[in-house]
Scaffold this active site. Structure first.
Site, PDB file in Angstrom:
ATOM      1  CD  GLU A  94       9.270  10.775   8.797  1.00 47.29           C
ATOM      2  OE1 GLU A  94       8.319  11.369   9.382  1.00 47.29           O
ATOM      3  OE2 GLU A  94       9.311  10.612   7.577  1.00 47.29           O
ATOM      4  CB  CYS A 107       5.465  11.594  17.932  1.00 46.42           C
ATOM      5  SG  CYS A 107       4.502  10.541  16.838  1.00 46.42           S
ATOM      6  CB  CYS A 114       2.669   1.022   8.179  1.00 48.69           C
ATOM      7  SG  CYS A 114       1.205   0.480   9.065  1.00 48.69           S
ATOM      8  CB  CYS A 118      -4.443   4.185   6.695  1.00 47.82           C
ATOM      9  SG  CYS A 118      -4.640   3.058   8.078  1.00 47.82           S
ATOM     10  CB  CYS A 121      -1.196   6.832   6.153  1.00 46.39           C
ATOM     11  SG  CYS A 121       0.297   6.598   7.106  1.00 46.39           S
ATOM     12  CB  CYS A 338       3.520  10.812  10.037  1.00 47.42           C
ATOM     13  SG  CYS A 338       4.274   9.360  10.705  1.00 47.42           S
TER      14      CYS A 338
HETATM   15  S1  SF4 Z   1      -2.185   5.511   9.736  1.00 45.17           S
HETATM   16 FE1  SF4 Z   1      -0.381   4.891   8.528  1.00 45.17          FE
HETATM   17  S2  SF4 Z   1       1.101   4.164  10.028  1.00 45.17           S
HETATM   18 FE2  SF4 Z   1      -0.897   4.214  11.069  1.00 45.17          FE
HETATM   19  S3  SF4 Z   1      -1.746   2.153  10.777  1.00 45.17           S
HETATM   20 FE3  SF4 Z   1      -2.522   3.385   9.075  1.00 45.17          FE
HETATM   21  S4  SF4 Z   1      -1.037   3.032   7.411  1.00 45.17           S
HETATM   22 FE4  SF4 Z   1      -0.050   2.380   9.322  1.00 45.17          FE
END
Ligand code: SF4
Length: 350
Positions: A94, A107, A114, A118, A121, A338
């Protein structure tokens, strides 16, 4: 990646492409023509000032690895555009283009998925699939800009993925976007966001690119940060802030801190006071905190806070000498957080 034996032209600097073109027996000025065409989002078949025979030969030995627009959502409220891009190997990423009074800012994503984990997220739910190539990083800007018909002047690396977990490709990308023969975007107009891979922050500081470093902090102490961000088990807040301070000393660039407000987790008055104190203790330069009311992810049961509450948190930070703003919600009508657009596309395709 589906370009194993072919040269990935968009991942090459102007000098590298010129060298390749002349070594392949063509005249030097052809490199400039090719560079101009591909940076406008064209493939070999569209390069009308290049002889057909040469275009066919180029197509056999190289690719212009641009992503394709799979979906495009445009906000009726402020014109923010969200793209879902299809990559050459069937993966999705995206990008979001935002309109500001100083111009267009994009962005971009740095990885497919990933692995940082986190907890608030959506991008990390399926883990990391792979890193993006320099061509796929720059391709997001080229395709969005060609689609909109306007120059994009600012870049934020805050989309899907952890840029410093794809360090070499990201560094190559930063050099490419800055080239006058390509997009010519100033380092000062680029912001890179990281969850805090400390050794890579130090490596980046040594390069002294004047880009803005943005730290996803999201907590005021190690216990609560480790609960929501596993990276904190490897690098503590004080180690991270020490590296940030060195970054500031080497580059002179202000560091900004992202702080997502999660109801009942990190949003108390004590958290605000603790945050101000820990930042002032470690950072000698100017500090800015961006407060972001959580954009809830369906798969997690974290709750957000309202803007009025977020403003009060900002007021406490400011009263303690820490500059803070509550981030404006761009494109609220298309504001899936996101990673969610990519995720729903992948689930639908299964
Ligand atoms: S916020 Fe999401 S995209 Fe960013 S480092 Fe943490 S898990 Fe990865």
């Amino acid at each position: 990646m589906k370009v194993p034996d072919k040269k990935d032209f968009l991942s090459m600097s102007f000098e590298e492409l010129t060298e390749f073109i002349t070594a392949s027996g063509y005249q030097k000025f052809r490199a400039k023509q090719i560079y101009e065409w591909m940076y406008r989002g064209n493939d070999f078949s569209q390069m009308s000032n290049i002889p057909e025979k040469m275009r066919i030969d180029l197509d056999g030995m190289a690719v212009i690895n641009l992503p394709k627009i799979r979906k495009k959502l445009v906000s009726d409220i402020d014109g923010t555009i969200k793209y879902l891009f299809l990559l050459n190997d069937g993966n999705f990423i995206e990008s979001v283009v935002m309109k500001y009074n100083y111009g267009l800012s994009v962005c971009i994503s740095s990885q497919c998925g990933c692995r940082m984990g986190c907890r608030f997220c959506a991008s990390t739910i399926g883990g990391k699939v792979r890193d993006l190539l320099p061509s796929e990083l720059i391709g997001q800007i080229i395709v969005a800009s060609a689609d909109i018909g306007e120059r994009i002047s600012h870049i934020v690396m805050m989309g899907i993925g952890e840029p410093l977990d794809n360090y070499d490709n990201v560094i190559k990308f930063l050099k490419l976007v800055n080239q006058p023969e390509g997009l010519g975007i100033s380092y000062r107009n680029i912001s890179l966001s990281t969850c805090g891979i400390v050794p890579k922050i130090s490596e980046l500081a040594n390069l002294a690119f004047p880009i803005t470093l943005s730290i996803s902090l999201h907590a005021s102490n190690d216990i609560s940060r480790s609960e929501i961000m596993p990276i904190n088990n490897t690098y503590s807040i004080s180690e991270l802030l020490y590296a940030c301070n060195n970054y500031f000393k080497k580059t002179g660039r202000r560091i900004s801190f992202e702080y997502t407000l999660i109801s009942g987790k990190n949003d108390s008055k004590e958290n605000a006071k603790e945050l101000a104190s820990v930042l002032k203790k470690h950072i000698s330069g100017p500090i800015h905190v961006n407060l972001i009311p959580l954009n809830p992810v369906i798969e997690r049961d974290f709750k957000t806070v309202d803007r009025h509450f977020a403003q009060k948190f900002a007021d406490i930070l400011k009263s303690l000498g820490v500059n803070a703003t509550v981030r404006r919600t761009l494109g609220p009508d298309i504001n899936a957080s996101c990673g969610q657009l990519r995720r729903s596309e992948e689930i639908n395709n299964k």
